[in-house]
Scaffold this motif. Sequence first.
Motif, PDB file in Angstrom:
ATOM      1  N   ALA A 106       2.460  -7.363   1.636  1.00  0.00           N
ATOM      2  CA  ALA A 106       1.441  -7.909   2.749  1.00  0.00           C
ATOM      3  C   ALA A 106       1.102  -7.008   3.650  1.00  0.00           C
ATOM      4  CB  ALA A 106       2.674  -8.809   3.189  1.00  0.00           C
ATOM      5  N   PHE A 107       1.398  -6.027   3.790  1.00  0.00           N
ATOM      6  CA  PHE A 107       1.253  -4.931   4.746  1.00  0.00           C
ATOM      7  C   PHE A 107      -0.144  -4.339   4.221  1.00  0.00           C
ATOM      8  CE2 PHE A 107       0.442  -0.327   5.900  1.00  0.00           C
ATOM      9  CZ  PHE A 107       0.499  -0.592   7.242  1.00  0.00           C
ATOM     10  N   TRP A 108      -0.254  -3.679   2.905  1.00  0.00           N
ATOM     11  CA  TRP A 108      -1.304  -3.308   2.399  1.00  0.00           C
ATOM     12  C   TRP A 108      -2.409  -4.210   2.061  1.00  0.00           C
ATOM     13  CZ3 TRP A 108      -1.565   1.559   3.463  1.00  0.00           C
ATOM     14  CH2 TRP A 108      -0.526   2.282   3.615  1.00  0.00           C
ATOM     15  N   ARG A 109      -2.030  -5.416   1.796  1.00  0.00           N
ATOM     16  CA  ARG A 109      -2.980  -6.285   1.717  1.00  0.00           C
ATOM     17  C   ARG A 109      -4.075  -6.737   2.964  1.00  0.00           C
ATOM     18  NH1 ARG A 109      -3.854 -10.057  -2.017  1.00  0.00           N
ATOM     19  NH2 ARG A 109      -1.724  -9.618  -2.817  1.00  0.00           N
ATOM     20  N   GLU A 110      -3.486  -6.288   4.068  1.00  0.00           N
ATOM     21  CA  GLU A 110      -3.965  -6.512   5.464  1.00  0.00           C
ATOM     22  C   GLU A 110      -4.708  -5.181   5.695  1.00  0.00           C
ATOM     23  OE1 GLU A 110      -4.710  -9.356   7.190  1.00  0.00           O
ATOM     24  OE2 GLU A 110      -3.739 -10.233   5.499  1.00  0.00           O
ATOM     25  N   GLU A 111      -4.074  -4.146   5.258  1.00  0.00           N
ATOM     26  CA  GLU A 111      -4.247  -2.643   5.856  1.00  0.00           C
ATOM     27  C   GLU A 111      -5.378  -1.874   4.949  1.00  0.00           C
ATOM     28  OE1 GLU A 111      -4.193   0.619   8.405  1.00  0.00           O
ATOM     29  OE2 GLU A 111      -3.434  -1.331   8.619  1.00  0.00           O
ATOM     30  N   TYR A 112      -5.589  -2.450   3.854  1.00  0.00           N
ATOM     31  CA  TYR A 112      -6.266  -1.476   2.976  1.00  0.00           C
ATOM     32  C   TYR A 112      -7.750  -1.114   3.175  1.00  0.00           C
ATOM     33  CZ  TYR A 112      -8.711  -4.867   0.103  1.00  0.00           C
ATOM     34  OH  TYR A 112      -9.644  -6.026  -0.418  1.00  0.00           O
ATOM     35  N   ARG A 113      -8.393  -2.152   3.764  1.00  0.00           N
ATOM     36  CA  ARG A 113      -9.755  -1.994   4.104  1.00  0.00           C
ATOM     37  C   ARG A 113      -9.805  -1.140   5.198  1.00  0.00           C
ATOM     38  NH1 ARG A 113      -9.872  -7.960   3.106  1.00  0.00           N
ATOM     39  NH2 ARG A 113     -10.971  -8.415   1.391  1.00  0.00           N
ATOM     40  N   GLN A 120     -15.994   0.027  -0.115  1.00  0.00           N
ATOM     41  CA  GLN A 120     -16.643  -1.323   0.104  1.00  0.00           C
ATOM     42  C   GLN A 120     -16.845  -2.140  -1.341  1.00  0.00           C
ATOM     43  OE1 GLN A 120     -17.375  -2.588   3.072  1.00  0.00           O
ATOM     44  NE2 GLN A 120     -17.897  -4.414   2.381  1.00  0.00           N
ATOM     45  N   GLY A 121     -16.400  -3.446  -1.104  1.00  0.00           N
ATOM     46  CA  GLY A 121     -16.426  -4.183  -2.457  1.00  0.00           C
ATOM     47  C   GLY A 121     -15.289  -4.107  -3.373  1.00  0.00           C
ATOM     48  N   ILE A 122     -14.550  -3.311  -3.110  1.00  0.00           N
ATOM     49  CA  ILE A 122     -13.419  -2.914  -4.205  1.00  0.00           C
ATOM     50  C   ILE A 122     -12.011  -3.840  -3.603  1.00  0.00           C
ATOM     51  CG2 ILE A 122     -11.618  -1.411  -5.232  1.00  0.00           C
ATOM     52  CD1 ILE A 122     -13.776   0.040  -5.928  1.00  0.00           C
ATOM     53  N   ALA A 123     -11.791  -4.794  -4.459  1.00  0.00           N
ATOM     54  CA  ALA A 123     -10.568  -5.978  -4.216  1.00  0.00           C
ATOM     55  C   ALA A 123      -9.495  -5.234  -4.176  1.00  0.00           C
ATOM     56  CB  ALA A 123     -10.546  -6.954  -5.248  1.00  0.00           C
ATOM     57  N   TYR A 124      -8.431  -5.892  -3.291  1.00  0.00           N
ATOM     58  CA  TYR A 124      -7.146  -5.222  -2.983  1.00  0.00           C
ATOM     59  C   TYR A 124      -6.439  -5.188  -4.339  1.00  0.00           C
ATOM     60  CZ  TYR A 124      -2.379  -5.285  -1.846  1.00  0.00           C
ATOM     61  OH  TYR A 124      -0.862  -4.799  -2.076  1.00  0.00           O
TER      62      TYR A 124
END
Length: 191
Positions: A106-113, A120-124
Amino acid sequence: MADQLRKEDTKYTTPPGEDIRTTMPVTPGEDTRTGKDENRDPITDAPGAHPVGVGVGAAGAGAAGALIGSVAGPMGSAVGAVVGAVAGGLAGKGVAEAVNPTAEDAFWREEYRKRPYYEQGIAYDEYAPAYRYGWESRGRYSGRKYDEVESDLGRDWDRFKGKSRLEWERARMATRDAWHRVEKKKPGEDR
């Protein structure tokens, strides 16, 4: 209703890490968590199950207990194996719980961008295996620094990356990030 269906349908399976109660597709390649996967026990449905950690701990300590108990003969060996397996199972669960994979995901899903290596454009979903590899490897290489094991991690990346198309040079930064996040947490924090 999903809980009821899952309990009654003994042939239903989900991919590892997925919980039918928590995923709602939003855009192709990504999903939004609508609830928290609590690592439910498949038999009792109790939260906090870590069958791999418990199994590894139980097997190792059971063998050690049997060896120690063998000094007292066959009966000592059997008793030692049982006592060792129970103690090892509890220790294994503790090691497995040291990092909460649901919270980390959950943390990285929110943070990775927000990370400097994000493209840019690379999905989680492309980065997720690298993050998982980082937090899980921190436990496997307990007591060692990331720089000491980075070459081993790079060598083994292809075995752990699953469907990710990231090459090690790009995955390395996400792996390091997750490793250091877990390393810096204090005992008792939600991981």
